[in-house]
Scaffold this motif. Structure first.
Motif, PDB file in Angstrom:
ATOM      1  N   ARG A  28      -3.472  -3.409   1.908  1.00 47.85           N
ATOM      2  CA  ARG A  28      -2.934  -2.515   2.953  1.00 47.85           C
ATOM      3  C   ARG A  28      -1.788  -1.676   2.413  1.00 47.85           C
ATOM      4  NH1 ARG A  28      -3.177   1.169   6.054  1.00 47.85           N
ATOM      5  NH2 ARG A  28      -1.960   1.154   7.948  1.00 47.85           N
ATOM      6  N   MET A  29      -0.895  -2.299   1.640  1.00 51.13           N
ATOM      7  CA  MET A  29       0.219  -1.545   1.053  1.00 51.13           C
ATOM      8  C   MET A  29      -0.294  -0.490   0.088  1.00 51.13           C
ATOM      9  SD  MET A  29       3.024  -4.566   0.530  1.00 51.13           S
ATOM     10  CE  MET A  29       4.022  -3.572  -0.535  1.00 51.13           C
ATOM     11  N   ALA A  30      -1.299  -0.836  -0.708  1.00 53.95           N
ATOM     12  CA  ALA A  30      -1.858   0.112  -1.669  1.00 53.95           C
ATOM     13  C   ALA A  30      -2.457   1.330  -0.955  1.00 53.95           C
ATOM     14  CB  ALA A  30      -2.913  -0.570  -2.523  1.00 53.95           C
ATOM     15  N   GLU A  31      -2.997   1.114   0.239  1.00 52.21           N
ATOM     16  CA  GLU A  31      -3.572   2.216   1.021  1.00 52.21           C
ATOM     17  C   GLU A  31      -2.520   3.194   1.528  1.00 52.21           C
ATOM     18  OE1 GLU A  31      -5.592   0.470   4.311  1.00 52.21           O
ATOM     19  OE2 GLU A  31      -7.207  -0.355   3.084  1.00 52.21           O
ATOM     20  N   ILE A  32      -1.359   2.686   1.923  1.00 44.39           N
ATOM     21  CA  ILE A  32      -0.387   3.551   2.613  1.00 44.39           C
ATOM     22  C   ILE A  32       0.693   4.129   1.707  1.00 44.39           C
ATOM     23  CG2 ILE A  32      -0.787   2.410   4.817  1.00 44.39           C
ATOM     24  CD1 ILE A  32       1.873   0.953   4.453  1.00 44.39           C
ATOM     25  N   LEU A  33       0.832   3.617   0.491  1.00 39.30           N
ATOM     26  CA  LEU A  33       1.862   4.161  -0.401  1.00 39.30           C
ATOM     27  C   LEU A  33       1.437   5.527  -0.927  1.00 39.30           C
ATOM     28  CD1 LEU A  33       2.796   0.948  -2.396  1.00 39.30           C
ATOM     29  CD2 LEU A  33       4.290   2.226  -0.853  1.00 39.30           C
ATOM     30  N   PRO A  34       2.363   6.490  -0.930  1.00 38.43           N
ATOM     31  CA  PRO A  34       2.006   7.827  -1.416  1.00 38.43           C
ATOM     32  C   PRO A  34       1.815   7.840  -2.933  1.00 38.43           C
ATOM     33  CG  PRO A  34       4.337   7.739  -0.840  1.00 38.43           C
ATOM     34  CD  PRO A  34       3.736   6.424  -0.436  1.00 38.43           C
ATOM     35  N   PRO A  35       1.082   8.805  -3.439  1.00 41.07           N
ATOM     36  CA  PRO A  35       0.863   8.904  -4.885  1.00 41.07           C
ATOM     37  C   PRO A  35       2.183   8.968  -5.654  1.00 41.07           C
ATOM     38  CG  PRO A  35      -0.541  10.443  -3.711  1.00 41.07           C
ATOM     39  CD  PRO A  35       0.409   9.867  -2.704  1.00 41.07           C
ATOM     40  N   GLY A  36       2.250   8.222  -6.753  1.00 44.03           N
ATOM     41  CA  GLY A  36       3.436   8.229  -7.607  1.00 44.03           C
ATOM     42  C   GLY A  36       4.668   7.583  -7.008  1.00 44.03           C
ATOM     43  N   ALA A  37       4.503   6.779  -5.967  1.00 42.17           N
ATOM     44  CA  ALA A  37       5.649   6.169  -5.280  1.00 42.17           C
ATOM     45  C   ALA A  37       6.418   5.233  -6.217  1.00 42.17           C
ATOM     46  CB  ALA A  37       5.166   5.377  -4.060  1.00 42.17           C
ATOM     47  N   ARG A  38       7.712   5.130  -5.934  1.00 43.69           N
ATOM     48  CA  ARG A  38       8.578   4.151  -6.596  1.00 43.69           C
ATOM     49  C   ARG A  38       9.072   3.216  -5.507  1.00 43.69           C
ATOM     50  NH1 ARG A  38      12.995   7.281  -9.702  1.00 43.69           N
ATOM     51  NH2 ARG A  38      13.605   5.140 -10.115  1.00 43.69           N
ATOM     52  N   VAL A  39       8.800   1.912  -5.670  1.00 48.30           N
ATOM     53  CA  VAL A  39       9.070   0.923  -4.629  1.00 48.30           C
ATOM     54  C   VAL A  39      10.063  -0.109  -5.133  1.00 48.30           C
ATOM     55  CG1 VAL A  39       8.020  -0.867  -3.181  1.00 48.30           C
ATOM     56  CG2 VAL A  39       6.717   1.206  -3.738  1.00 48.30           C
ATOM     57  N   LEU A  40      11.055  -0.435  -4.295  1.00 51.13           N
ATOM     58  CA  LEU A  40      11.960  -1.549  -4.550  1.00 51.13           C
ATOM     59  C   LEU A  40      11.620  -2.627  -3.534  1.00 51.13           C
ATOM     60  CD1 LEU A  40      14.356  -2.926  -5.918  1.00 51.13           C
ATOM     61  CD2 LEU A  40      15.843  -1.734  -4.295  1.00 51.13           C
ATOM     62  N   ASP A  41      11.116  -3.755  -3.997  1.00 54.32           N
ATOM     63  CA  ASP A  41      10.734  -4.869  -3.131  1.00 54.32           C
ATOM     64  C   ASP A  41      11.865  -5.894  -3.146  1.00 54.32           C
ATOM     65  OD1 ASP A  41       9.614  -6.951  -1.754  1.00 54.32           O
ATOM     66  OD2 ASP A  41       7.867  -7.183  -3.054  1.00 54.32           O
ATOM     67  N   VAL A  42      12.682  -5.866  -2.107  1.00 49.61           N
ATOM     68  CA  VAL A  42      13.804  -6.797  -1.988  1.00 49.61           C
ATOM     69  C   VAL A  42      13.289  -8.063  -1.307  1.00 49.61           C
ATOM     70  CG1 VAL A  42      16.096  -7.156  -0.996  1.00 49.61           C
ATOM     71  CG2 VAL A  42      15.438  -4.883  -1.824  1.00 49.61           C
ATOM     72  N   GLY A  43      13.439  -9.189  -2.004  1.00 44.85           N
ATOM     73  CA  GLY A  43      12.914 -10.456  -1.498  1.00 44.85           C
ATOM     74  C   GLY A  43      11.451 -10.619  -1.866  1.00 44.85           C
ATOM     75  N   CYS A  44      11.119 -10.275  -3.091  1.00 46.42           N
ATOM     76  CA  CYS A  44       9.717 -10.238  -3.533  1.00 46.42           C
ATOM     77  C   CYS A  44       9.100 -11.610  -3.755  1.00 46.42           C
ATOM     78  CB  CYS A  44       9.598  -9.415  -4.806  1.00 46.42           C
ATOM     79  SG  CYS A  44      10.410 -10.169  -6.225  1.00 46.42           S
ATOM     80  N   GLY A  45       9.887 -12.666  -3.695  1.00 41.54           N
ATOM     81  CA  GLY A  45       9.329 -13.995  -3.936  1.00 41.54           C
ATOM     82  C   GLY A  45       8.845 -14.119  -5.366  1.00 41.54           C
ATOM     83  N   ASP A  46       7.630 -14.596  -5.524  1.00 39.56           N
ATOM     84  CA  ASP A  46       7.098 -14.774  -6.882  1.00 39.56           C
ATOM     85  C   ASP A  46       6.467 -13.500  -7.443  1.00 39.56           C
ATOM     86  OD1 ASP A  46       4.715 -14.613  -5.505  1.00 39.56           O
ATOM     87  OD2 ASP A  46       3.993 -16.585  -6.098  1.00 39.56           O
ATOM     88  N   GLY A  47       6.456 -12.427  -6.678  1.00 36.67           N
ATOM     89  CA  GLY A  47       5.924 -11.151  -7.152  1.00 36.67           C
ATOM     90  C   GLY A  47       4.411 -11.020  -7.049  1.00 36.67           C
ATOM     91  N   SER A  48       3.759 -11.952  -6.366  1.00 31.90           N
ATOM     92  CA  SER A  48       2.294 -11.926  -6.253  1.00 31.90           C
ATOM     93  C   SER A  48       1.786 -10.630  -5.636  1.00 31.90           C
ATOM     94  CB  SER A  48       1.799 -13.089  -5.391  1.00 31.90           C
ATOM     95  OG  SER A  48       2.143 -14.316  -5.945  1.00 31.90           O
ATOM     96  N   ILE A  49       2.392 -10.224  -4.539  1.00 35.87           N
ATOM     97  CA  ILE A  49       1.943  -9.008  -3.859  1.00 35.87           C
ATOM     98  C   ILE A  49       2.205  -7.789  -4.733  1.00 35.87           C
ATOM     99  CG2 ILE A  49       2.299  -7.528  -1.840  1.00 35.87           C
ATOM    100  CD1 ILE A  49       2.890 -10.125  -0.257  1.00 35.87           C
ATOM    101  N   ASP A  50       3.360  -7.748  -5.371  1.00 37.21           N
ATOM    102  CA  ASP A  50       3.677  -6.621  -6.256  1.00 37.21           C
ATOM    103  C   ASP A  50       2.658  -6.484  -7.376  1.00 37.21           C
ATOM    104  OD1 ASP A  50       5.915  -6.281  -4.680  1.00 37.21           O
ATOM    105  OD2 ASP A  50       7.309  -7.095  -6.158  1.00 37.21           O
ATOM    106  N   ARG A  51       2.278  -7.606  -7.979  1.00 38.84           N
ATOM    107  CA  ARG A  51       1.276  -7.571  -9.064  1.00 38.84           C
ATOM    108  C   ARG A  51      -0.057  -7.040  -8.567  1.00 38.84           C
ATOM    109  NH1 ARG A  51       4.015 -12.134 -10.481  1.00 38.84           N
ATOM    110  NH2 ARG A  51       2.612 -13.543  -9.382  1.00 38.84           N
ATOM    111  N   LEU A  52      -0.488  -7.492  -7.400  1.00 42.08           N
ATOM    112  CA  LEU A  52      -1.769  -7.036  -6.855  1.00 42.08           C
ATOM    113  C   LEU A  52      -1.729  -5.561  -6.493  1.00 42.08           C
ATOM    114  CD1 LEU A  52      -2.661 -10.098  -4.600  1.00 42.08           C
ATOM    115  CD2 LEU A  52      -3.793  -9.407  -6.717  1.00 42.08           C
ATOM    116  N   VAL A  53      -0.638  -5.111  -5.877  1.00 35.42           N
ATOM    117  CA  VAL A  53      -0.512  -3.690  -5.547  1.00 35.42           C
ATOM    118  C   VAL A  53      -0.538  -2.863  -6.827  1.00 35.42           C
ATOM    119  CG1 VAL A  53       0.977  -1.897  -4.568  1.00 35.42           C
ATOM    120  CG2 VAL A  53       0.720  -4.068  -3.377  1.00 35.42           C
TER     121      VAL A  53
END
Length: 67
Positions: free
Chosen positions: A23-48
């Motif tokens: 879902r996040m991958a669908e809504i992020l604009p092209p070339g976005a730069r994201v800061l994930d505060v409270g990312c936990g183990d980074g699982s979602i970030d890796r998948l995105v």
């Protein structure tokens, strides 16, 4: 780890992270730069990042994780 914890890890956690990442991958604009505060183990970030190699994700968390 408890039986409940093992079940959650094997049945719920992976599915939830995949759905959130998709879902996040669908809504992020092209070339976005994201800061994930409270990312936990980074699982979602890796998948995105795997779904959207055009974006940059930096994750931070206060808890040091073994993995």
């Amino acid at each position: 780890m408890s039986v409940l914890g093992q079940l959650h890890g094997s049945l719920v956690f992976g599915r939830r992270t995949r759905i959130l990442a998709a879902r996040m991958a669908e809504i992020l604009p092209p070339g976005a730069r994201v800061l994930d505060v409270g990312c936990g183990d980074g699982s979602i970030d890796r998948l995105v990042g795997a779904l959207r190699p055009d974006i940059s994700i930096t994750g931070i968390d206060v808890m040091v994780r073994p993995t």
